[in-house]
Design a protein around this motif. Structure first.
Motif, short mmCIF file in Angstrom:
data_model
loop_
_atom_site.label_atom_id
_atom_site.label_comp_id
_atom_site.label_asym_id
_atom_site.label_seq_id
_atom_site.Cartn_x
_atom_site.Cartn_y
_atom_site.Cartn_z
N ALA A 155 0.83 -1.21 0.00
CA ALA A 155 0.00 0.00 0.00
C ALA A 155 0.86 1.25 0.00
N LEU A 156 1.93 1.24 0.80
CA LEU A 156 2.84 2.40 0.85
C LEU A 156 3.50 2.63 -0.51
N ALA A 157 3.96 1.56 -1.14
CA ALA A 157 4.63 1.69 -2.44
C ALA A 157 3.67 2.19 -3.51
N ILE A 158 2.43 1.68 -3.50
CA ILE A 158 1.45 2.09 -4.51
C ILE A 158 1.08 3.55 -4.35
N VAL A 159 0.86 3.99 -3.13
CA VAL A 159 0.48 5.39 -2.88
C VAL A 159 1.61 6.33 -3.28
N LEU A 160 2.86 5.93 -3.02
CA LEU A 160 3.99 6.79 -3.37
C LEU A 160 4.29 6.76 -4.87
N PHE A 161 4.08 5.60 -5.50
CA PHE A 161 4.45 5.45 -6.91
C PHE A 161 3.35 5.89 -7.86
N GLY A 162 2.10 5.92 -7.37
CA GLY A 162 0.96 6.28 -8.22
C GLY A 162 1.15 7.57 -8.99
N PRO A 163 1.52 8.66 -8.32
CA PRO A 163 1.71 9.93 -9.05
C PRO A 163 2.77 9.86 -10.14
N LEU A 164 3.74 8.95 -9.99
CA LEU A 164 4.80 8.85 -10.99
C LEU A 164 4.30 8.28 -12.31
N VAL A 165 3.18 7.56 -12.27
CA VAL A 165 2.61 7.04 -13.51
C VAL A 165 1.39 7.86 -13.93
N GLY A 166 1.19 9.01 -13.28
CA GLY A 166 0.13 9.91 -13.69
C GLY A 166 -1.19 9.72 -12.99
N VAL A 167 -1.22 8.91 -11.92
CA VAL A 167 -2.46 8.72 -11.16
C VAL A 167 -2.23 9.27 -9.76
N THR A 168 -2.82 10.42 -9.48
CA THR A 168 -2.55 11.11 -8.22
C THR A 168 -3.00 10.29 -7.02
N LEU A 169 -4.17 9.66 -7.13
CA LEU A 169 -4.74 8.95 -5.98
C LEU A 169 -5.23 7.57 -6.43
N PRO A 170 -4.31 6.59 -6.56
CA PRO A 170 -4.73 5.25 -7.01
C PRO A 170 -5.75 4.63 -6.06
N LEU A 171 -5.56 4.89 -4.76
CA LEU A 171 -6.48 4.40 -3.74
C LEU A 171 -6.89 5.58 -2.86
N THR A 172 -8.17 5.73 -2.62
CA THR A 172 -8.65 6.84 -1.78
C THR A 172 -8.46 6.51 -0.31
N VAL A 173 -8.64 7.53 0.52
CA VAL A 173 -8.50 7.34 1.97
C VAL A 173 -9.54 6.34 2.48
N VAL A 174 -10.77 6.44 1.99
CA VAL A 174 -11.83 5.53 2.42
C VAL A 174 -11.53 4.10 1.97
N GLN A 175 -11.01 3.95 0.77
CA GLN A 175 -10.62 2.61 0.30
C GLN A 175 -9.51 2.04 1.17
N MET A 176 -8.56 2.89 1.55
CA MET A 176 -7.47 2.43 2.43
C MET A 176 -7.99 2.04 3.81
N LEU A 177 -9.03 2.72 4.28
CA LEU A 177 -9.65 2.33 5.56
C LEU A 177 -10.24 0.93 5.47
N TRP A 178 -10.86 0.61 4.34
CA TRP A 178 -11.39 -0.74 4.13
C TRP A 178 -10.25 -1.76 4.08
N VAL A 179 -9.16 -1.41 3.41
CA VAL A 179 -7.99 -2.30 3.36
C VAL A 179 -7.43 -2.51 4.77
N ASN A 180 -7.38 -1.43 5.56
CA ASN A 180 -6.90 -1.55 6.94
C ASN A 180 -7.82 -2.44 7.78
N LEU A 181 -9.12 -2.36 7.51
CA LEU A 181 -10.07 -3.22 8.23
C LEU A 181 -9.81 -4.68 7.90
N ILE A 182 -9.55 -4.96 6.62
CA ILE A 182 -9.20 -6.33 6.22
C ILE A 182 -7.89 -6.75 6.88
#
Length: 346
Positions: A155-182
């Motif tokens: 998750a850390l790598a995707i959030v940091l690398f996303g902007p480098l491929v032109g996607v500012t927010l590959p995963l939203t904060v709410v989506q990350m909360l669901w991932v954290n719940l899992i």
């Protein structure tokens, strides 16, 4: 013995009684006097001489409280983890000194006060069960850490690398909360409820100083996180190939991200067991229920999350394609486990 536990009998009885009990339980397999020593003889030995005798010691007869205490102390100085069983007041010093004191339920109140655990059934089998449960719980914690750290790194790598491929927010904060719940709640419940298995009793004891994340775990965490990262980055670039990325495509990405972790949960379940992740599923009812809840929750979020989760309903075809393609995580893990089992048998 298979578990690497060395059993020694320390008793106040005579040598004849102690030797016969030792023979009946299979601790002494011959009539030789090797491995037998009286408490008086042991007390007369210097610490250095006693330390050289202890590895081959099987039975100490006519032992006094001070002799038991000396044995426990020397074993601990040799780096051993010592458990002592006892039921009498004279056992209290050794029970208190031991790493784990096990008092009999029928024993004296003094012995119970000095101990860490009370065996209500006075059965040696209960000690074996306690070792199996303790090792299994430790492995369950390791499985949870493997699963959690893999997602954290990814998750850390995707959030940091996303902007480098032109996607500012590959995963939203709410989506990350669901991932954290899992990652935290559901995974902890699923992996902590795994029942103990017999294979843990074939492993040698770990040292108290051993780091809970072993070198093998570190390798698998790194391999899993890097593999998932490469797959997700390539997928994100393919989605971005047309110089524009829609909510539908971001929903596909989010779904692939979660489903990779869903299948990796099965790999975490099998870690250290030496068996297939799909074996004994009938005994893992809690795991199956929680896995089903994670999948159902993902379906509801994707299909009905809308603006809150930044999702849009996917077609049945894409659901089937993602479910099937991400399951390769499980099948690759099964292949590695199968190869390891073959090597073990050879």
């Amino acid at each position: 013995r298979l578990a690497g536990v060395d059993v020694k009998v320390v008793t106040g009885d005579t040598s004849v009684t102690a030797k016969e009990i030792c023979r009946q339980i299979g601790l002494c397999n011959d009539d030789k006097e090797s491995g037998l020593i009286s408490g008086e003889e042991f007390a007369a030995l210097s610490d250095s001489h006693a330390a050289s005798v202890i590895p081959n010691l099987r039975v100490m007869y006519r032992a006094r409280p001070a002799d038991k205490l000396k044995l426990v102390r020397l074993l601990q100085e040799m780096g051993e983890v010592v458990a002592v069983t006892g039921d009498g007041t004279n056992d209290a010093p050794a029970l208190n000194k031991a790493n784990v004191g096990l008092a009999m339920g029928s024993g004296t109140s003094v012995a119970k006060e000095a101990s860490d655990i009370i065996l209500l059934d006075d059965s040696f089998t209960s000690i074996v069960n306690a070792i199996r449960w303790g090792r299994s719980l430790y492995q369950n914690i390791q499985r949870f850490l493997f699963f959690q750290l893999t997602i954290n790194l990814l998750a850390l790598a995707i959030v940091l690398f996303g902007p480098l491929v032109g996607v500012t927010l590959p995963l939203t904060v709410v989506q990350m909360l669901w991932v954290n719940l899992i990652m935290d709640t559901f995974a902890a419940l699923a992996l902590a409820t795994e029942p103990p298995h017999k294979e843990v009793m074939k492993q040698k004891p770990r040292k108290a100083t051993d780091f809970i994340i072993t070198l093998q775990m570190q390798r698998w965490i790194g391999i899993s996180a890097v593999s998932f990262f490469v797959v997700l980055v390539v997928f994100l670039r393919l989605l971005k190939a047309n110089n524009g990325i829609t909510v539908y495509e971001l929903t596909l990405f989010f779904n692939v991200f979660v489903m990779l972790q869903f299948w990796n949960l099965f790999n975490a379940k099998a870690m250290g067991s030496g068996k297939s992740a799909l074996s004994n599923m009938g005994k893992s009812k809690s795991f199956l229920v929680i896995a089903a809840l994670i999948f159902l929750g993902q379906v509801l979020i994707v299909q009905f999350g809308n603006n809150f989760f930044r999702t849009t309903p996917l077609t049945l075809y894409h659901w089937f394609l993602i479910f099937l393609s991400t399951s390769i995580v499980l099948w690759v893990g099964e292949l590695f486990r199968f190869v390891n089992r073959r090597k073990g048998r050879e």
